[in-house]
Design a protein around this motif. Structure first.
Motif, short mmCIF file in Angstrom:
data_model
loop_
_atom_site.label_atom_id
_atom_site.label_comp_id
_atom_site.label_asym_id
_atom_site.label_seq_id
_atom_site.Cartn_x
_atom_site.Cartn_y
_atom_site.Cartn_z
N GLU A 1 69.46 4.08 51.63
CA GLU A 1 68.10 3.55 51.64
C GLU A 1 68.03 2.23 52.41
OE1 GLU A 1 66.93 3.30 47.55
OE2 GLU A 1 66.79 5.47 47.33
N ASP A 2 69.02 1.38 52.21
CA ASP A 2 69.04 0.09 52.91
C ASP A 2 69.19 0.27 54.42
OD1 ASP A 2 68.81 -1.12 50.47
OD2 ASP A 2 70.92 -1.73 50.34
N ALA A 3 69.94 1.30 54.81
CA ALA A 3 70.16 1.53 56.24
C ALA A 3 68.87 1.90 56.95
CB ALA A 3 71.19 2.65 56.44
N ASN A 4 67.92 2.46 56.24
CA ASN A 4 66.65 2.86 56.84
C ASN A 4 65.50 1.97 56.39
OD1 ASN A 4 67.50 5.14 58.39
ND2 ASN A 4 67.90 6.15 56.44
N GLY A 5 65.83 0.84 55.81
CA GLY A 5 64.80 -0.07 55.32
C GLY A 5 64.13 -0.84 56.44
N PRO A 6 63.25 -1.76 56.07
CA PRO A 6 62.51 -2.51 57.08
C PRO A 6 63.39 -3.41 57.94
CG PRO A 6 62.04 -3.34 54.87
CD PRO A 6 62.89 -2.12 54.72
N SER A 7 64.57 -3.75 57.46
CA SER A 7 65.45 -4.62 58.24
C SER A 7 66.27 -3.85 59.27
CB SER A 7 66.40 -5.37 57.30
OG SER A 7 67.24 -4.45 56.64
N ALA A 8 66.15 -2.53 59.27
CA ALA A 8 66.89 -1.73 60.24
C ALA A 8 66.31 -1.98 61.63
CB ALA A 8 66.79 -0.24 59.89
N PRO A 9 67.19 -2.10 62.65
CA PRO A 9 66.69 -2.39 63.99
C PRO A 9 65.90 -1.23 64.58
CG PRO A 9 69.06 -2.00 64.02
CD PRO A 9 68.63 -2.01 62.59
N SER A 10 64.86 -1.56 65.33
CA SER A 10 64.06 -0.53 65.98
C SER A 10 64.79 -0.03 67.23
CB SER A 10 62.70 -1.10 66.38
OG SER A 10 62.88 -2.08 67.40
N MET A 11 64.25 1.01 67.85
CA MET A 11 64.87 1.56 69.05
C MET A 11 64.87 0.51 70.17
SD MET A 11 66.05 4.50 68.43
CE MET A 11 66.31 5.22 70.03
N ALA A 12 63.80 -0.26 70.29
CA ALA A 12 63.74 -1.30 71.32
C ALA A 12 64.81 -2.36 71.06
CB ALA A 12 62.36 -1.93 71.35
N ASP A 13 64.98 -2.73 69.79
CA ASP A 13 66.02 -3.71 69.44
C ASP A 13 67.41 -3.16 69.76
OD1 ASP A 13 64.07 -5.43 68.50
OD2 ASP A 13 64.33 -4.82 66.39
N GLN A 14 67.61 -1.88 69.47
CA GLN A 14 68.91 -1.28 69.74
C GLN A 14 69.18 -1.24 71.24
OE1 GLN A 14 69.03 2.54 67.81
NE2 GLN A 14 69.29 1.64 65.78
N ARG A 15 68.14 -0.90 72.04
CA ARG A 15 68.32 -0.89 73.49
C ARG A 15 68.65 -2.29 74.01
NH1 ARG A 15 63.29 1.47 74.13
NH2 ARG A 15 63.42 3.27 73.07
N GLU A 16 67.97 -3.28 73.48
CA GLU A 16 68.22 -4.67 73.89
C GLU A 16 69.64 -5.08 73.52
OE1 GLU A 16 67.65 -8.42 75.49
OE2 GLU A 16 66.51 -6.58 75.74
N LEU A 17 70.09 -4.69 72.33
CA LEU A 17 71.46 -5.00 71.92
C LEU A 17 72.48 -4.30 72.82
CD1 LEU A 17 71.18 -4.89 68.03
CD2 LEU A 17 71.60 -6.90 69.45
N GLN A 18 72.18 -3.05 73.18
CA GLN A 18 73.08 -2.32 74.07
C GLN A 18 73.13 -2.99 75.45
OE1 GLN A 18 71.52 1.68 73.90
NE2 GLN A 18 73.01 2.31 72.35
N ARG A 19 71.97 -3.43 75.94
CA ARG A 19 71.92 -4.09 77.23
C ARG A 19 72.74 -5.38 77.20
NH1 ARG A 19 69.98 -8.13 79.52
NH2 ARG A 19 68.74 -8.83 77.78
N LYS A 20 72.56 -6.16 76.14
CA LYS A 20 73.33 -7.40 76.00
C LYS A 20 74.82 -7.12 75.88
CE LYS A 20 69.74 -10.27 73.94
NZ LYS A 20 69.32 -11.00 72.73
N ASN A 21 75.16 -6.07 75.15
CA ASN A 21 76.56 -5.69 74.99
C ASN A 21 77.17 -5.32 76.34
OD1 ASN A 21 78.96 -5.11 73.62
ND2 ASN A 21 78.40 -2.97 73.37
N GLN A 22 76.44 -4.54 77.15
CA GLN A 22 76.94 -4.16 78.46
C GLN A 22 77.12 -5.39 79.35
OE1 GLN A 22 78.04 -1.19 79.53
NE2 GLN A 22 77.73 -0.50 77.43
N GLU A 23 76.17 -6.31 79.27
CA GLU A 23 76.28 -7.55 80.05
C GLU A 23 77.51 -8.36 79.62
OE1 GLU A 23 75.88 -10.38 82.74
OE2 GLU A 23 74.67 -8.56 82.69
#
Length: 153
Positions: free
Chosen positions: A89-111
């Protein structure tokens, strides 16, 4: 494969004569149907997230004696199931990152990965240069020992 026996695929294959590939195929089919088939000798706390989620889903509609029987058959405790359910339940709660946040994190990780590679290459070049300088210094000292320079000139 199912708890409480939790025999490995290799053990089942040896004892029954069924090929391991057939057993893996069956296990895969059962897991796709939502069956709890960890097929591991690991204790429940070390099960994969998929197996823990399957146990939570199967036990979702159970309570009281039915839940107790379910847990006994699988070597679980109701508290474990409650904890796993809360984690899902916590994994899908309001604090879970959105798809845009995940893409941004992936972009930063690649950089960061690119920057790390660039710094590694730069470090290797500098280590080579330092090694060459140390070698030249050592050779010049040896040369001076073999053929001292005239200080009068």
């Amino acid at each position: 494969m199912s708890p409480p026996n939790r025999e490995s695929v290799a053990e089942i294959a040896r004892s029954t004569g069924i090929t391991t590939q057939t057993l893996y195929n069956w296990r895969s089919q059962w897991q796709k149907q939502g069956q709890l088939v960890p097929a591991t000798t690991k204790p429940p706390e070390q099960w994969s997230a998929l197996d823990k989620l399957a146990a939570v889903i199967q036990a979702a509609g159970l309570s009281g004696p039915d839940l107790g029987a379910f847990c006994r058959e699988r070597g679980l405790y109701p508290k474990q199931l409650a904890r796993w359910r809360q984690a899902a339940e916590d994994a899908n709660g309001p604090s879970a990152p959105s798809m845009a946040d995940q893409r941004e994190l992936q972009r930063k990780n690649q950089e960061l990965i690119r920057q790390n590679r660039r710094l590694q290459r730069e470090l290797e070049k500098k280590e080579k240069a330092l090694s060459e300088a140390a070698t030249l210094l050592m050779l010049s000292k040896k040369l001076d020992q073999l053929w001292p320079r005239d200080e009068e000139q």
